[in-house]
Design an enzyme around this catalytic site. Sequence first.
Site, PDB file in Angstrom:
ATOM      1  N   SER A   8     -74.467  16.409  13.205  1.00 16.87           N
ATOM      2  CA  SER A   8     -75.094  15.414  14.094  1.00 16.87           C
ATOM      3  C   SER A   8     -75.399  16.083  15.419  1.00 16.87           C
ATOM      4  CB  SER A   8     -74.193  14.204  14.315  1.00 16.87           C
ATOM      5  OG  SER A   8     -73.075  14.531  15.110  1.00 16.87           O
ATOM      6  N   CYS A   9     -76.484  15.627  16.067  1.00 14.84           N
ATOM      7  CA  CYS A   9     -76.856  16.133  17.383  1.00 14.84           C
ATOM      8  C   CYS A   9     -77.173  14.937  18.275  1.00 14.84           C
ATOM      9  CB  CYS A   9     -78.046  17.084  17.300  1.00 14.84           C
ATOM     10  SG  CYS A   9     -79.597  16.304  16.787  1.00 14.84           S
ATOM     11  N   PRO A  10     -77.278  15.134  19.594  1.00 16.32           N
ATOM     12  CA  PRO A  10     -77.459  13.995  20.503  1.00 16.32           C
ATOM     13  C   PRO A  10     -78.638  13.102  20.179  1.00 16.32           C
ATOM     14  CG  PRO A  10     -76.818  15.919  21.757  1.00 16.32           C
ATOM     15  CD  PRO A  10     -77.015  16.379  20.343  1.00 16.32           C
TER      16      PRO A  10
END
Length: 504
Positions: A8-10
């Site tokens: 997951s990333c921002p």
Amino acid sequence: MKLVAVSSCPTGIAHTYMAAEALEQAGKAAGHEVHVETQGAAGSTPLDPAIIAAADGVIYAADLEVKDKDRFAGKPFVDVGVKKAVHDAPGVIAAAVAAVEAGVPAGGPAAPAAAPVTKVDRNAGVGTRIRQWLMTGVSYMIPFVAAGGILIALGFMVAQFAGGSEGVIEVTAIPVSHLLNDFNATVGMDWAALLFQTGVVAFGFLVPVLSGFIAYAIADRPGLVPGFVGGAISVAVGAGFLGGLVTGFMAGFLALWISRWKVPKGVRGVMPVVVIPLLSTFVVGLVMFLIIGQPIASLMTGLSDWLNGLSGANLVLLGALLGAMMGFDLGGPINKVAYTFAVTGLATEGIGADAVQYQIMAAVMAAGMVAPLAMALASTVRKKLFTHAEQENGKAAWLLGLSFISEGAIPFAAADPWRVIVSSLVGSSVTGAIVMAAGSGVRAPHGGIWVLPLISNPLGFVMAVAVGMVVTAGLVVALKSAKPNEIVKAEQAADAQALVSTAA
């Protein structure tokens, strides 16, 4: 070995899926079976419990909290950021294998369902945890900003096409019977008002969602109610984005503290439903209305006045700085700081399409397009300076760059960091400065070339992107020509050998 991973990333867009693909390919190359759950902007499909049960170890390639982390309790794990998985997937796989062989525990049994769970890694440093909490709020906020901002911009565009003024659509009623009539000035303004007012409503969720999900990252579900209410109060008192940040952290820690109270068994059932939201919401409202709301509102007013007061050389310097930030880490924390600054500026009131906050958004968007477009250009005109894999990535980078997805340049930066990053920083800085000098502005927070009709002075915007692209590509080519990459040399030697063998 059998490994499972979560990425997951921002923003939940590019890095999330690039990390997943890199881990799967690296695992396959090393002879391991890897299954990745992507927790991205489009949602996620949870891993099959049977796959988790059969897994030897776990990889957390995440910059946000991992949802339902308790599923992996008891298994050896490694916890790395998403960029580590993108840049060095084989190293991450090797670290996970080492963790399994060493038997590193994953943290004991799952917490009881009734107890709140802080999903951000408790073993991380304070700075890392604060960034994770903040980025959780930003990641949930961005879709509201994108939808609302583009609808507002479309409303203004339709109003201009219908010959109306910008101020009219803010007060125009929306008679439904007119909307399906043949297009004329009156119907056009009705459609403009519909688009604008829908966008305003969507945009109005910006601060409450930011505040609510910062609190959620800290305290899980008990933080949602005080976080959302605190964000709404911030809007009501004029504290805006800064107020939302404060109420998000305040509500999260307050809800987390109350949820840890030792209470009789008979009261536990009503704690998450009544007691925690009631007490935490009241305290957040009390503090915002009586103590810190007005000072933060004054600070926001000062920031808005300062931005609107910028002109000339100051604007150009600001554009250059924001451009450099966008081009420095290509979707990383510094890039996100610049983007968030631009997006939150859209929530302040501006006058006309050339208001400073709209110019800031245009500068950030244009600068974010430069690196992938430049890598695509450089790998097209000087193929011999790039590996076969980079040449293929360059083809995809055209579309990614045009769509304002800076992460399209990451494969190039991962393979040759200092030359690509230096070139990107210079070219993106030039683009940001040119956009400011040209006075281009945009109300849409994303979209790249596809929202060009919504950009004021679109010619200046396109020129800025083109100049930055050429500058970055030229620097990359010059730096790589001075000292060719060893991997490229090896590939060229292998190609030459293959030609000789074929001829023989």
